[in-house]
Design an enzyme around this catalytic site. Structure first.
Site, PDB file in Angstrom:
ATOM      1  N   ARG A  47       0.812  -1.227   0.000  1.00  0.00           N
ATOM      2  CA  ARG A  47       0.000   0.000   0.000  1.00  0.00           C
ATOM      3  C   ARG A  47       0.842   1.272   0.000  1.00  0.00           C
ATOM      4  O   ARG A  47       0.433   2.317   0.507  1.00  0.00           O
ATOM      5  CB  ARG A  47      -0.959   0.037   1.198  1.00  0.00           C
ATOM      6  CG  ARG A  47      -1.948  -1.096   1.190  1.00  0.00           C
ATOM      7  CD  ARG A  47      -3.024  -0.903   2.234  1.00  0.00           C
ATOM      8  NE  ARG A  47      -3.777  -2.124   2.368  1.00  0.00           N
ATOM      9  CZ  ARG A  47      -3.474  -3.120   3.190  1.00  0.00           C
ATOM     10  NH1 ARG A  47      -2.420  -3.017   3.976  1.00  0.00           N
ATOM     11  NH2 ARG A  47      -4.227  -4.195   3.220  1.00  0.00           N
ATOM     12  N   LYS A  62       2.310  11.345 -11.318  1.00  0.00           N
ATOM     13  CA  LYS A  62       1.460  10.397 -12.031  1.00  0.00           C
ATOM     14  C   LYS A  62       2.253   9.130 -12.299  1.00  0.00           C
ATOM     15  O   LYS A  62       3.323   9.198 -12.908  1.00  0.00           O
ATOM     16  CB  LYS A  62       1.030  10.975 -13.378  1.00  0.00           C
ATOM     17  CG  LYS A  62      -0.211  11.819 -13.352  1.00  0.00           C
ATOM     18  CD  LYS A  62      -0.676  11.951 -14.794  1.00  0.00           C
ATOM     19  CE  LYS A  62      -1.737  12.984 -14.966  1.00  0.00           C
ATOM     20  NZ  LYS A  62      -2.126  13.099 -16.377  1.00  0.00           N
ATOM     21  N   GLU A  78       8.667  18.235 -26.049  1.00  0.00           N
ATOM     22  CA  GLU A  78       7.947  18.629 -24.822  1.00  0.00           C
ATOM     23  C   GLU A  78       8.479  19.963 -24.281  1.00  0.00           C
ATOM     24  O   GLU A  78       7.730  20.758 -23.722  1.00  0.00           O
ATOM     25  CB  GLU A  78       8.053  17.554 -23.738  1.00  0.00           C
ATOM     26  CG  GLU A  78       7.464  16.194 -24.113  1.00  0.00           C
ATOM     27  CD  GLU A  78       5.934  16.126 -24.036  1.00  0.00           C
ATOM     28  OE1 GLU A  78       5.280  17.139 -23.705  1.00  0.00           O
ATOM     29  OE2 GLU A  78       5.395  15.031 -24.326  1.00  0.00           O
ATOM     30  N   GLU A 131      -5.311  16.453 -10.677  1.00  0.00           N
ATOM     31  CA  GLU A 131      -5.946  16.695 -11.971  1.00  0.00           C
ATOM     32  C   GLU A 131      -7.466  16.782 -11.848  1.00  0.00           C
ATOM     33  O   GLU A 131      -8.208  16.187 -12.631  1.00  0.00           O
ATOM     34  CB  GLU A 131      -5.572  15.575 -12.954  1.00  0.00           C
ATOM     35  CG  GLU A 131      -5.629  16.012 -14.383  1.00  0.00           C
ATOM     36  CD  GLU A 131      -4.934  15.032 -15.328  1.00  0.00           C
ATOM     37  OE1 GLU A 131      -4.846  13.845 -15.015  1.00  0.00           O
ATOM     38  OE2 GLU A 131      -4.503  15.498 -16.387  1.00  0.00           O
ATOM     39  N   ARG A 150      -4.286  21.289 -15.223  1.00  0.00           N
ATOM     40  CA  ARG A 150      -3.258  20.516 -15.933  1.00  0.00           C
ATOM     41  C   ARG A 150      -3.536  20.382 -17.430  1.00  0.00           C
ATOM     42  O   ARG A 150      -2.645  19.984 -18.184  1.00  0.00           O
ATOM     43  CB  ARG A 150      -3.157  19.103 -15.340  1.00  0.00           C
ATOM     44  CG  ARG A 150      -2.398  19.020 -14.039  1.00  0.00           C
ATOM     45  CD  ARG A 150      -2.039  17.564 -13.756  1.00  0.00           C
ATOM     46  NE  ARG A 150      -1.470  17.393 -12.444  1.00  0.00           N
ATOM     47  CZ  ARG A 150      -0.564  16.454 -12.127  1.00  0.00           C
ATOM     48  NH1 ARG A 150      -0.159  15.587 -13.027  1.00  0.00           N
ATOM     49  NH2 ARG A 150      -0.091  16.364 -10.907  1.00  0.00           N
ATOM     50  N   ASN A 176      -1.588  19.450 -22.141  1.00  0.00           N
ATOM     51  CA  ASN A 176      -1.956  18.598 -23.276  1.00  0.00           C
ATOM     52  C   ASN A 176      -1.877  19.305 -24.620  1.00  0.00           C
ATOM     53  O   ASN A 176      -2.375  18.775 -25.609  1.00  0.00           O
ATOM     54  CB  ASN A 176      -3.377  18.052 -23.087  1.00  0.00           C
ATOM     55  CG  ASN A 176      -3.397  16.972 -22.040  1.00  0.00           C
ATOM     56  OD1 ASN A 176      -2.383  16.319 -21.807  1.00  0.00           O
ATOM     57  ND2 ASN A 176      -4.530  16.799 -21.387  1.00  0.00           N
ATOM     58  N   HIS A 216      -1.561  12.131 -29.509  1.00  0.00           N
ATOM     59  CA  HIS A 216      -1.896  10.786 -29.016  1.00  0.00           C
ATOM     60  C   HIS A 216      -2.535   9.951 -30.106  1.00  0.00           C
ATOM     61  O   HIS A 216      -2.265   8.751 -30.222  1.00  0.00           O
ATOM     62  CB  HIS A 216      -2.872  10.872 -27.835  1.00  0.00           C
ATOM     63  CG  HIS A 216      -2.198  11.131 -26.528  1.00  0.00           C
ATOM     64  ND1 HIS A 216      -2.794  11.829 -25.498  1.00  0.00           N
ATOM     65  CD2 HIS A 216      -0.966  10.793 -26.082  1.00  0.00           C
ATOM     66  CE1 HIS A 216      -1.950  11.900 -24.479  1.00  0.00           C
ATOM     67  NE2 HIS A 216      -0.838  11.289 -24.807  1.00  0.00           N
TER      68      HIS A 216
HETATM   69  N1  LIG Z   1       3.947  10.208 -15.659  1.00  0.00           N
HETATM   70  C1  LIG Z   1       3.878  11.213 -16.492  1.00  0.00           C
HETATM   71  O1  LIG Z   1       3.453  12.317 -16.139  1.00  0.00           O
HETATM   72  C2  LIG Z   1       4.365  11.024 -17.904  1.00  0.00           C
HETATM   73  C3  LIG Z   1       4.536  12.144 -18.726  1.00  0.00           C
HETATM   74  C4  LIG Z   1       5.050  11.946 -20.002  1.00  0.00           C
HETATM   75  C5  LIG Z   1       5.384  10.668 -20.435  1.00  0.00           C
HETATM   76  N2  LIG Z   1       5.182   9.599 -19.610  1.00  0.00           N
HETATM   77  C6  LIG Z   1       5.546   8.230 -20.035  1.00  0.00           C
HETATM   78  O2  LIG Z   1       6.942   8.206 -20.310  1.00  0.00           O
HETATM   79  C7  LIG Z   1       7.219   7.153 -21.214  1.00  0.00           C
HETATM   80  C8  LIG Z   1       8.226   7.624 -22.229  1.00  0.00           C
HETATM   81  O3  LIG Z   1       9.409   7.979 -21.558  1.00  0.00           O
HETATM   82  P1  LIG Z   1      10.810   8.209 -22.319  1.00  0.00           P
HETATM   83  O4  LIG Z   1      10.574   9.051 -23.508  1.00  0.00           O
HETATM   84  O5  LIG Z   1      11.778   8.638 -21.300  1.00  0.00           O
HETATM   85  O6  LIG Z   1      11.154   6.767 -22.915  1.00  0.00           O
HETATM   86  P2  LIG Z   1      11.839   5.474 -22.273  1.00  0.00           P
HETATM   87  O7  LIG Z   1      11.687   5.412 -20.823  1.00  0.00           O
HETATM   88  O8  LIG Z   1      11.346   4.314 -23.072  1.00  0.00           O
HETATM   89  O9  LIG Z   1      13.374   5.688 -22.608  1.00  0.00           O
HETATM   90  C9  LIG Z   1      13.799   5.751 -23.944  1.00  0.00           C
HETATM   91  C10 LIG Z   1      15.025   4.877 -24.211  1.00  0.00           C
HETATM   92  O10 LIG Z   1      16.160   5.522 -23.690  1.00  0.00           O
HETATM   93  C11 LIG Z   1      16.968   4.596 -22.985  1.00  0.00           C
HETATM   94  N3  LIG Z   1      17.685   5.369 -21.965  1.00  0.00           N
HETATM   95  C12 LIG Z   1      17.166   5.973 -20.882  1.00  0.00           C
HETATM   96  N4  LIG Z   1      18.084   6.705 -20.271  1.00  0.00           N
HETATM   97  C13 LIG Z   1      19.227   6.556 -20.955  1.00  0.00           C
HETATM   98  C14 LIG Z   1      20.540   7.089 -20.824  1.00  0.00           C
HETATM   99  N5  LIG Z   1      20.838   7.987 -19.883  1.00  0.00           N
HETATM  100  N6  LIG Z   1      21.476   6.705 -21.719  1.00  0.00           N
HETATM  101  C15 LIG Z   1      21.169   5.850 -22.729  1.00  0.00           C
HETATM  102  N7  LIG Z   1      19.946   5.342 -22.927  1.00  0.00           N
HETATM  103  C16 LIG Z   1      18.988   5.692 -22.041  1.00  0.00           C
HETATM  104  C17 LIG Z   1      16.002   3.608 -22.443  1.00  0.00           C
HETATM  105  O11 LIG Z   1      16.650   2.405 -22.169  1.00  0.00           O
HETATM  106  C18 LIG Z   1      14.986   3.510 -23.572  1.00  0.00           C
HETATM  107  O12 LIG Z   1      15.381   2.574 -24.528  1.00  0.00           O
HETATM  108  C19 LIG Z   1       5.877   6.718 -21.786  1.00  0.00           C
HETATM  109  O13 LIG Z   1       5.509   5.484 -21.231  1.00  0.00           O
HETATM  110  C20 LIG Z   1       4.901   7.798 -21.310  1.00  0.00           C
HETATM  111  O14 LIG Z   1       3.597   7.316 -21.098  1.00  0.00           O
HETATM  112  C21 LIG Z   1       4.693   9.771 -18.364  1.00  0.00           C
HETATM  113 ZN   LIG Z   2       3.719  14.308 -23.623  1.00  0.00          ZN
END
Ligand SMILES: NC(=O)c1ccc[n+]([C@@H]2O[C@H](COP(=O)([O-])OP(=O)(O)OC[C@H]3O[C@@H](n4cnc5c(N)ncnc54)[C@H](O)[C@@H]3O)[C@@H](O)[C@H]2O)c1
Ligand SMILES: [Zn+2]
Length: 362
Positions: free
Chosen positions: A121, A143, A185, A237, A242, A246, A253
């Site tokens: 939890r 989130k 972003e 949210e 927030r 978007n 998306h």
């Molecule tokens: N929680 C939130 O508010 C929120 C907001 C935006 C996106 N997201 C989520 O984030 C995810 C996307 O995240 P992302 O773009 O970071 O992609 P990711 O986590 O898949 O990372 C991208 C790639 O980079 C590699 N990598 C990471 N750090 C590295 C480093 N320092 N050196 C070399 N390689 C590295 C990883 O192994 C991976 O292959 C999605 O699932 C999305 O839904 C969440």
């Molecule tokens: Zn985004």
């Protein structure tokens, strides 16, 4: 080293941003009363590049360290990966004072945050984001989520970390496509809240892609401040505040999903979505020609996609129809008024949306 305070009703915490600060994390954690056993959730690639630096910083400060690797990629945000991870953690955890370390990009951050939220939890966790996107976006705001077959991020919780530790030096090992992805972003933050940030990115995008630490640090700080200001006003949210985050995401998306999450990375799809949203804004007389051109030019300069390839307008509209924001024909768009200012507009005629998407088809 800069600190951005995330001031919430309960569970306030700090985002610490700097260059080569990973070795200082262990020392900072000592003051947090967070536990003694660090359960580090990461992937093999990230561990190979930066795991040793993290582990020695923690060990030198008296923490026990255990790595839990998950495969790279969105497929790790699954029920299967999450719960097999929880089983592995539970076997190891017996009798310990554990906390979780989310050590990776947004995938690891969302997954590890979710595991931290539901295991027993809720156990304490920290975010150590290693992608540009995670440092400026996903690690901030609390989130957490995993995906279902029925859709992305359908299971999750709001669960705040105890600290976010953003070392821009770890971005040196990230590939350029991922940097461009995150830059989309950053441009979004400029569009919704800060024309100076937009100008900074336009001036320094080349250095950002090349990972010059000074500019990277400055942009991560600016973006972290913007996201923090927005999420602290609307922690769960519920206020609609927030929503401006978007910008570019409604169509973005849909493009991402229509391409089965394989054709475009998230930021690339968002770049296309921002082009469409800006075109709609222009068409409605909300946004001037100069700002529309400046946005399109910056996205192109960064190397983000200019055209939607391999998909049809109908594919994209079909996904948007399934979007809960579009039920009953009442769509909702974040539109631009000028660089640095957006407005939420409802009920855009479908023909206007279709026309704007059409402009960016290959
Ligand atoms: N929680 C939130 O508010 C929120 C907001 C935006 C996106 N997201 C989520 O984030 C995810 C996307 O995240 P992302 O773009 O970071 O992609 P990711 O986590 O898949 O990372 C991208 C790639 O980079 C590699 N990598 C990471 N750090 C590295 C480093 N320092 N050196 C070399 N390689 C590295 C990883 O192994 C991976 O292959 C999605 O699932 C999305 O839904 C969440
Ligand atoms: Zn985004």
């Amino acid at each position: 080293m800069k600190i951005v305070n995330v001031a919430l009703k309960e569970n306030s915490y700090r985002i610490v941003i700097g260059q080569h600060i990973l070795p200082r994390l262990g020392q900072a954690l000592k003051g947090l009363n967070i536990g003694r056993d660090a359960l580090i959730i990461t992937s093999r690639v990230i561990r190979r590049h930066h795991g040793a630096a993290l582990a020695s910083s923690l060990k030198e400060n008296g923490f026990c360290v255990k790595f839990f690797e998950v495969p790279d990629g969105e497929q790790s945000k699954s029920v299967k990966t999450a719960f097999s991870l929880i089983e592995r953690i539970a076997c190891y955890d017996c009798g310990r004072q554990s906390f979780i370390v989310a050590f990776g990009g947004g995938v690891i951050g969302d997954l590890a945050g979710y595991v931290a939220a539901v295991y027993k939890r809720g156990v304490p966790y920290i975010q150590v984001p290693t992608t540009f996107l995670a440092q400026i976006d996903s690690a901030i705001g609390g989130k957490t989520a995993i995906d279902l077959v029925a859709g992305k991020n359908l299971v999750g919780a709001f669960y705040q970390p105890r600290i976010v530790w953003s070392d821009v030096a770890v971005l040196a090992t990230l590939d350029k496509r991922q940097m461009r992805n995150g830059l989309a972003e950053a441009v979004k933050y400029g569009m919704i809240a800060d024309s100076k940030l937009f100008t900074d990115i336009a001036r320094h995008y080349q250095e950002l892609i090349e990972r010059r630490l000074g500019v990277l640090e400055s942009v991560v700080i600016q973006c972290s401040r913007i996201k923090t200001a927005i999420v602290t006003k609307d922690e769960r949210e519920t206020q609609g505040i927030r929503t401006i985050l978007n910008f570019g995401h409604t169509v973005g998306h849909a493009i991402e999903a229509a391409g089965d999450y394989r054709r475009y990375h998230h930021g690339e799809a968002v770049a296309l979505g921002m082009r469409v949203a800006a075109a709609i804004s222009y068409q409605r007389g909300m946004l001037g020609n100069k700002d529309l051109d400046a946005l399109n030019r910056l996205l192109s300069d960064i190397g983000l996609p200019q055209k939607i390839k391999g998909l049809s307008v109908a594919d994209i509209i079909a996904v948007m129809r399934h979007d809960k924001k579009f039920k009953g024909g009442k769509n909702r768009f974040v539109l631009a008024q000028k660089i640095g200012q957006v407005k939420i507009v409802t009920e855009i005629p479908p023909s206007v949306i279709r026309y704007a998407i059409h402009r960016y088809m290959d």
